[in-house]
Design an enzyme around this catalytic site. Structure first.
Site, PDB file in Angstrom:
ATOM      1  CD  GLU A 118      -2.926  -1.289   0.213  1.00 31.61           C
ATOM      2  OE1 GLU A 118      -2.954  -0.420  -0.682  1.00 31.61           O
ATOM      3  OE2 GLU A 118      -3.698  -2.282   0.228  1.00 31.61           O
ATOM      4  CG  HIS A 144      -7.098  -5.849   7.603  1.00 28.37           C
ATOM      5  ND1 HIS A 144      -6.548  -6.953   6.978  1.00 28.37           N
ATOM      6  CD2 HIS A 144      -6.860  -4.797   6.771  1.00 28.37           C
ATOM      7  CE1 HIS A 144      -5.991  -6.592   5.839  1.00 28.37           C
ATOM      8  NE2 HIS A 144      -6.151  -5.296   5.686  1.00 28.37           N
ATOM      9  CD  GLU A 172     -14.822  11.562  26.510  1.00 23.31           C
ATOM     10  OE1 GLU A 172     -13.649  11.259  26.240  1.00 23.31           O
ATOM     11  OE2 GLU A 172     -15.205  11.848  27.645  1.00 23.31           O
TER      12      GLU A 172
END
Ligand code: 2HA
Ligand code: ZN
Length: 286
Positions: A118, A144, A172
């Site tokens: 990637e 993942h 939050e």
């Protein structure tokens, strides 16, 4: 210092890989991490660089504002769970050329290999995030995490829907990512198309969900980027459980849009108004 592994940035990087593995986000060779080094960090590591750097390799993408920069990267096909055991075999430091279009390995991957598959996505994301954050963002992290991936099978693949679901699943969240999260439809991983699609979202968001695959986040430092991944996945886990318990329907009680605005005011963060006002009939959380 007697080893590159005594350099703090290397230790912090390795700890992040270890922590992601511990949370179950990196099966096999899943996920990858790159860090755009500060000049002084590259200087601290330089004494340990190879005497002969590897050959220049074309990236297939160009990031002019990253010329000459150094990235720490995981190796393609390497398992993140092995990083801590043998960083020198599973990680590398790459130098980018003067055009920001090619890289060469200056440290690591001692038994051979290439940086993460990637890398084009990481490089383009670094380029965008460096520009839109005035140089502040340095970390691009892909994992993942299972719950956010699971939700891509059941919710419309839209930034508005995913962001509303996440904001409303843990109080939050809207403070951690007030701009929201983007969503990339399913695409073949590893190529320049998914790199471009992710980058388009990284102009606006600091996180992008990859449908049926995983999550990309960016941040100024390891803690912030890891914390963003962790927060999104935790909220996704809560949403998955709540949706399943309710037969897939919007949970009976929710953090309302007005509640979200109250949190934004109290914490001094500007929530993405388009997302706050988004409505989609029949869609959970909308
Ligand atoms: O590095 O996760 O998307 C393995 C992957 C590719
Ligand atoms: Zn992946």
């Amino acid at each position: 210092m007697s080893s590159i592994l005594d350099v703090k940035v290397m230790q912090d990087y390795i700890r992040m890989c270890h922590d992601g593995v511990g949370l179950g986000w990196h099966e096999r060779n899943g996920g990858n991490l790159t860090y755009r080094m500060r000049e002084e960090e590259a200087d601290q590591c330089r004494p340990y660089f190879k005497s002969e750097p590897g050959p220049w390799v074309e990236l297939g993408v160009q990031a002019e504002n990253l010329k000459g920069e150094y990235l720490i990267a995981t190796g393609s096909g390497k398992f993140l769970r092995n990083v801590e055991l043998a960083p020198q075999d599973n990680l590398c430091i790459v130098e980018l050329n003067a055009a920001g279009s090619a890289y060469r390995i200056v440290w690591g991957l001692e038994n051979g290999g290439r940086p993460t598959s990637e890398l084009p996505t990481h490089v383009m994301n670094h380029s965008v995030r460096k520009r839109v954050t005035d140089g502040e963002n340095r970390v691009i992290y892909h994992a993942h995490p299972p719950y956010v991936v699971a939700l891509t099978y059941v919710l419309p693949l839209k930034a508005e829907v995913f962001t509303r679901m996440l904001w409303k699943s843990e109080t939050e969240c809207c403070v951690v990512f007030p701009g929201g999260v983007g969503v990339v439809p399913w695409m073949v991983p590893g190529g320049s198309d998914i790199a471009r699609a992710t980058c388009a979202l990284m102009e606006t968001y600091d996180a992008a969900v990859w449908a049926f695959h995983g999550l990309f986040v960016s941040g100024p430092d390891f803690d912030t980027a890891f914390g963003l991944m962790h927060t999104i996945e935790k909220a996704s886990q809560i949403a998955s459980i709540a949706l399943a318990a309710g037969g897939g329907n919007t949970p009976k009680q929710l953090i309302t849009d007005e509640n979200l605005r109250d949190i934004g005011r109290e914490f001094g963060v500007a929530l993405n108004e388009e997302i706050l006002n988004y409505r989609e009939a029949g869609t959970p959380y909308c």
